[in-house]
Design a protein around this motif. Structure first.
Motif, mmCIF file in Angstrom:
data_model
loop_
_atom_site.group_PDB
_atom_site.id
_atom_site.type_symbol
_atom_site.label_atom_id
_atom_site.label_comp_id
_atom_site.label_asym_id
_atom_site.label_seq_id
_atom_site.Cartn_x
_atom_site.Cartn_y
_atom_site.Cartn_z
ATOM 1 N N ALA A 187 -5.085 -2.228 -12.853
ATOM 2 C CA ALA A 187 -3.702 -2.497 -13.269
ATOM 3 C C ALA A 187 -3.490 -2.213 -14.755
ATOM 4 C CB ALA A 187 -3.337 -3.945 -12.941
ATOM 5 N N ASP A 188 -4.440 -2.598 -15.594
ATOM 6 C CA ASP A 188 -4.271 -2.382 -17.031
ATOM 7 C C ASP A 188 -4.343 -0.908 -17.402
ATOM 8 O OD1 ASP A 188 -3.980 -5.074 -17.444
ATOM 9 O OD2 ASP A 188 -6.070 -5.419 -18.014
ATOM 10 N N LYS A 189 -5.025 -0.112 -16.580
ATOM 11 C CA LYS A 189 -5.176 1.308 -16.883
ATOM 12 C C LYS A 189 -4.012 2.145 -16.374
ATOM 13 C CE LYS A 189 -10.234 1.271 -17.024
ATOM 14 N NZ LYS A 189 -11.493 1.860 -16.487
ATOM 15 N N ASP A 190 -3.240 1.598 -15.450
ATOM 16 C CA ASP A 190 -2.145 2.387 -14.869
ATOM 17 C C ASP A 190 -0.918 1.494 -14.686
ATOM 18 O OD1 ASP A 190 -0.646 4.354 -13.692
ATOM 19 O OD2 ASP A 190 -2.122 4.867 -12.144
ATOM 20 N N PRO A 191 -0.359 0.957 -15.773
ATOM 21 C CA PRO A 191 0.767 0.025 -15.659
ATOM 22 C C PRO A 191 2.018 0.677 -15.076
ATOM 23 C CG PRO A 191 0.406 0.647 -17.952
ATOM 24 C CD PRO A 191 -0.773 1.158 -17.179
ATOM 25 N N GLU A 206 -2.696 -7.044 -9.070
ATOM 26 C CA GLU A 206 -3.933 -6.278 -9.201
ATOM 27 C C GLU A 206 -3.695 -4.914 -8.554
ATOM 28 O OE1 GLU A 206 -6.913 -8.602 -7.253
ATOM 29 O OE2 GLU A 206 -6.537 -10.374 -8.494
ATOM 30 N N LEU A 207 -4.371 -3.889 -9.030
ATOM 31 C CA LEU A 207 -4.197 -2.525 -8.526
ATOM 32 C C LEU A 207 -5.554 -1.960 -8.136
ATOM 33 C CD1 LEU A 207 -2.422 0.086 -8.131
ATOM 34 C CD2 LEU A 207 -3.037 0.663 -10.501
ATOM 35 N N TYR A 208 -5.628 -1.420 -6.913
ATOM 36 C CA TYR A 208 -6.888 -0.864 -6.422
ATOM 37 C C TYR A 208 -6.673 0.524 -5.825
ATOM 38 C CZ TYR A 208 -8.436 -5.661 -6.972
ATOM 39 O OH TYR A 208 -8.723 -6.890 -7.498
ATOM 40 N N ASP A 209 -7.654 1.382 -6.025
ATOM 41 C CA ASP A 209 -7.690 2.703 -5.409
ATOM 42 C C ASP A 209 -8.525 2.591 -4.142
ATOM 43 O OD1 ASP A 209 -8.004 5.306 -4.597
ATOM 44 O OD2 ASP A 209 -8.853 6.039 -6.498
ATOM 45 N N ARG A 212 0.848 -1.187 0.000
ATOM 46 C CA ARG A 212 0.000 0.000 0.000
ATOM 47 C C ARG A 212 0.884 1.237 0.000
ATOM 48 N NH1 ARG A 212 -5.524 1.810 3.185
ATOM 49 N NH2 ARG A 212 -5.352 4.013 2.617
ATOM 50 N N MET A 213 0.608 2.156 -0.934
ATOM 51 C CA MET A 213 1.261 3.461 -0.994
ATOM 52 C C MET A 213 0.164 4.505 -1.114
ATOM 53 S SD MET A 213 4.532 2.655 -3.521
ATOM 54 C CE MET A 213 5.344 4.224 -3.170
ATOM 55 N N THR A 214 0.091 5.393 -0.137
ATOM 56 C CA THR A 214 -1.028 6.331 0.014
ATOM 57 C C THR A 214 -2.332 5.545 -0.084
ATOM 58 O OG1 THR A 214 -1.031 6.982 -2.345
ATOM 59 C CG2 THR A 214 0.348 8.273 -0.833
ATOM 60 N N ASN A 215 -3.189 5.857 -1.063
ATOM 61 C CA ASN A 215 -4.453 5.128 -1.188
ATOM 62 C C ASN A 215 -4.414 4.041 -2.250
ATOM 63 O OD1 ASN A 215 -6.066 6.389 0.804
ATOM 64 N ND2 ASN A 215 -6.284 8.189 -0.503
ATOM 65 N N TRP A 216 -3.228 3.743 -2.756
ATOM 66 C CA TRP A 216 -3.102 2.739 -3.803
ATOM 67 C C TRP A 216 -2.550 1.435 -3.235
ATOM 68 C CZ3 TRP A 216 -5.164 3.480 -8.507
ATOM 69 C CH2 TRP A 216 -5.464 4.799 -8.875
ATOM 70 N N LYS A 217 -3.067 0.345 -3.748
ATOM 71 C CA LYS A 217 -2.626 -0.965 -3.267
ATOM 72 C C LYS A 217 -2.479 -1.935 -4.433
ATOM 73 C CE LYS A 217 -3.999 -4.864 -0.309
ATOM 74 N NZ LYS A 217 -5.072 -5.410 0.557
ATOM 75 N N ILE A 218 -1.341 -2.629 -4.451
ATOM 76 C CA ILE A 218 -1.190 -3.780 -5.342
ATOM 77 C C ILE A 218 -1.294 -5.038 -4.493
ATOM 78 C CG2 ILE A 218 0.128 -2.660 -7.181
ATOM 79 C CD1 ILE A 218 2.699 -3.791 -5.884
ATOM 80 N N SER A 267 -12.662 -4.398 -5.828
ATOM 81 C CA SER A 267 -13.511 -4.964 -6.875
ATOM 82 C C SER A 267 -13.176 -4.452 -8.266
ATOM 83 C CB SER A 267 -14.988 -4.674 -6.574
ATOM 84 O OG SER A 267 -15.227 -3.267 -6.580
ATOM 85 N N ILE A 268 -12.484 -3.292 -8.371
ATOM 86 C CA ILE A 268 -12.190 -2.699 -9.677
ATOM 87 C C ILE A 268 -10.680 -2.685 -9.873
ATOM 88 C CG2 ILE A 268 -12.482 -0.702 -11.178
ATOM 89 C CD1 ILE A 268 -14.900 0.098 -9.432
ATOM 90 N N ASN A 269 -10.177 -3.655 -10.607
ATOM 91 C CA ASN A 269 -8.742 -3.794 -10.848
ATOM 92 C C ASN A 269 -8.307 -2.785 -11.902
ATOM 93 O OD1 ASN A 269 -6.114 -4.603 -11.272
ATOM 94 N ND2 ASN A 269 -6.644 -6.623 -12.090
#
Length: 544
Positions: free
Chosen positions: A508-512, A493-496, A477-483, A504-506
């Motif tokens: 990762a493909d939108k922010d590689p 997977e990447l989540y906000d 987890r970095m700030t509000n982002w989590k892999i 529930s909304i991955n």
């Protein structure tokens, strides 16, 4: 009650100063040292307390919460022993050879435990309950406690065979003795507090109260189970939705309810587990309406026992709080309550086995909560103990110290925290500066932060990242982002988390690029922690 106030704080704690972390002013350090009580539940889900959305009766913890900070984003390590290692050392378990456990190896020689940090500051330290820090196996000799009752097994609530006091083995308990682990753990804690009150009342104390509830096996006194019998026949979806709505009304969560995952199999169950159970068990969190009537009765009874275990733990915590009040110590005691990991989906049989004909919850039974109810207990998050998705690593955290937290009305804290923060926080309020030199070795800086600034201002504690790694599960987890991923062979997977703590909304493909940067940070930390765990003497020999 004692004739004089028991280690009472002065009216004002004093200004905050810098002591290597955000320490309290040194001029008040001696006068202001609080007592510290760290209470840890075992396999308690995020929504298993009344003050965190549950229907389970937890009046003592709910009352404590009314004058506590309630943290909404506090993390553990997803498993028993890694969390306990972090709580006792202040380091990620990977730094101190505790995840994975390295059997036969002690903690790195630069490592100190919390009692060893506190003793030079005049503290006496007491432990009662679970230990599970195998790299410091003796609570008194290796970890520095003045007294310890250690329940060294997890298979028997009514008749344990392996328990010690002050590093000495005690006789096995007989079933006719009337022993129940949660009550016995409290009895020993009260014994140590009462001794402290009569023999060491001028000294501050640290009590580590580590319950084994509601960890499997599902064992509880029959009278406690009776209060919840038939309460859960409406099913896990109904209970989960009700808890979610209560969490929202409290203000603890702001994300949608995660979707059930009926294809995720319960861990640990061997091929012969269902035969041993002889009961209508399920390894999957299937829809409640798909269960047969006998399955519904069986599952509802399991949850009733889980609830009874938590109810009993709350009753016993009430006895500890009453003892603190009788010592006139309540106002000068900083109390933490948390869980070592999320609720467990595991299904297995060990110990003395399971007698299908025995009353459920009795000493002759051996049952586990399972994935259906674990999903409800971890509301509103995904997954369970062992996984590092939010359901496996999110814990309630109560911090009770009303005169110093601004929590007169029971405030909520959105500060992101982790169990690696507990040691720095305790040392901060105790006025202890952690010198890096120990055993002719140099300790690395604490990876965690003191939470003291968050006691009076939300989001006052900032950090670069939080690292997760257990078995095949990993995350950052970095700030509000989590892999996060549940297999190192799978992509991240990447989540906000500011919008999507239910994962529930991955994205990762939108922010590689973000995924790549976070992956690099996870790898950097992983490599650093492996080096920390190396033997310092070996490093010296090799000239590192």
């Amino acid at each position: 009650m004692l004739d004089k106030p028991f280690h009472i704080l002065p009216p004002l704690f004093g200004a905050i100063a810098t002591l290597g972390f955000t320490g309290f002013a040194s001029t008040n350090a001696e006068a202001a040292k609080p007592n510290i009580v760290l209470i840890v539940a075992d396999d308690l889900g995020y929504s298993d307390l009344g003050c965190y959305g549950s229907e389970i009766a937890t009046p003592n913890l709910d009352s404590l919460a009314s004058n506590s900070l309630r943290f909404s984003q506090f993390y553990n390590t997803a498993r028993c022993w890694p969390t306990r290692a972090a709580l006792m050392t202040g380091y990620y378990p990977q730094q101190v050879r505790m995840d994975p456990q390295q059997r036969g190896r002690k903690l790195p020689n630069w490592t100190r435990t919390l009692p060893q940090y506190l003793k030079p500051a005049g503290y006496r330290s007491y432990h009662s309950g679970k230990w599970h820090v195998s790299a410091a196996p003796r609570q008194v000799q290796d970890a520095g406690f003045d007294h310890s009752y250690a329940l060294e097994e997890q298979n028997r609530f009514f008749d344990p065979k392996n328990h010690t006091e002050d590093d000495k083995h005690l006789p096995p308990v007989k079933r006719e003795d009337g022993y129940y682990a949660t009550t016995a753990i409290t009895d020993y804690a009260l014994k140590y507090l009462k001794e402290h009150a009569t023999q060491h009342s001028i000294d501050p104390f640290f009590l580590y109260l580590a319950y084994i509830s509601p960890h499997f096996p599902l064992h509880a006194p029959a009278a406690d189970i009776e209060r919840y019998k038939n309460k859960y026949l409406e099913g896990w979806e109904v209970i989960r939705q009700r808890r979610y709505e209560k969490l929202q009304s409290i203000g603890l969560v702001h994300c949608p309810l995660s979707k059930p995952e009926p294809d995720i199999k319960a861990p640990s169950g061997g091929p012969d587990t269902l035969r041993k159970l002889g009961a209508p068990e399920s390894f999957y969190a299937v829809p409640w309406d798909s269960l047969t009537p006998p399955q519904k009765e069986f599952q509802a009874m399991k949850m009733a026992i889980h609830a009874a275990m938590i109810d009993r733990m709350d009753q016993e915590i009430g006895r500890v709080l009453a003892q603190l009040k009788s010592m006139n110590a309540m106002e000068n005691t900083l109390i933490f309550f948390l869980s070592d990991n999320g609720a467990s989906a595991e299904i297995l049989v060990r110990g003395d086995g399971n007698d299908p004909a025995a009353p459920m919850g009795s000493a002759d039974s051996y049952l586990c909560l399972g994935p259906g109810w674990a999903t409800a207990c971890n509301t509103p998050f995904r997954r369970h103990k062992i996984w590092v998705h939010e359901g496996g690593i999110s814990t309630p955290l109560l911090v009770h110290w009303p005169a110093h937290t601004g929590a007169g009305g029971g405030n909520l804290s959105n500060t992101v925290g982790h169990v690696i923060d507990i040691v720095p926080t305790i040392l901060d309020v105790a006025g202890v500066k952690a010198e890096p030199q120990w055993n002719d070795a140099t300790a690395p800086p604490f990876p965690g932060k003191s939470l003291v600034p968050a006691f009076t201002k939300d989001d006052a504690v900032t950090r670069t990242s939080l690292y997760f790694n257990h078995e095949r599960n990993s995350g950052l987890r970095m700030t509000n982002w989590k892999i996060v991923r549940d297999d190192p062979a799978k992509p991240w997977e990447l989540y906000d988390l500011s919008k999507d703590r239910n994962e529930s909304i991955n994205l990762a493909d939108k922010d590689p690029e973000r995924v790549r940067d976070m992956d690099n940070e996870w790898k950097r930390l992983d490599e650093q922690f492996k080096k920390n765990a190396e033997d310092a003497a070996q490093e010296k020999v090799q000239g590192k």
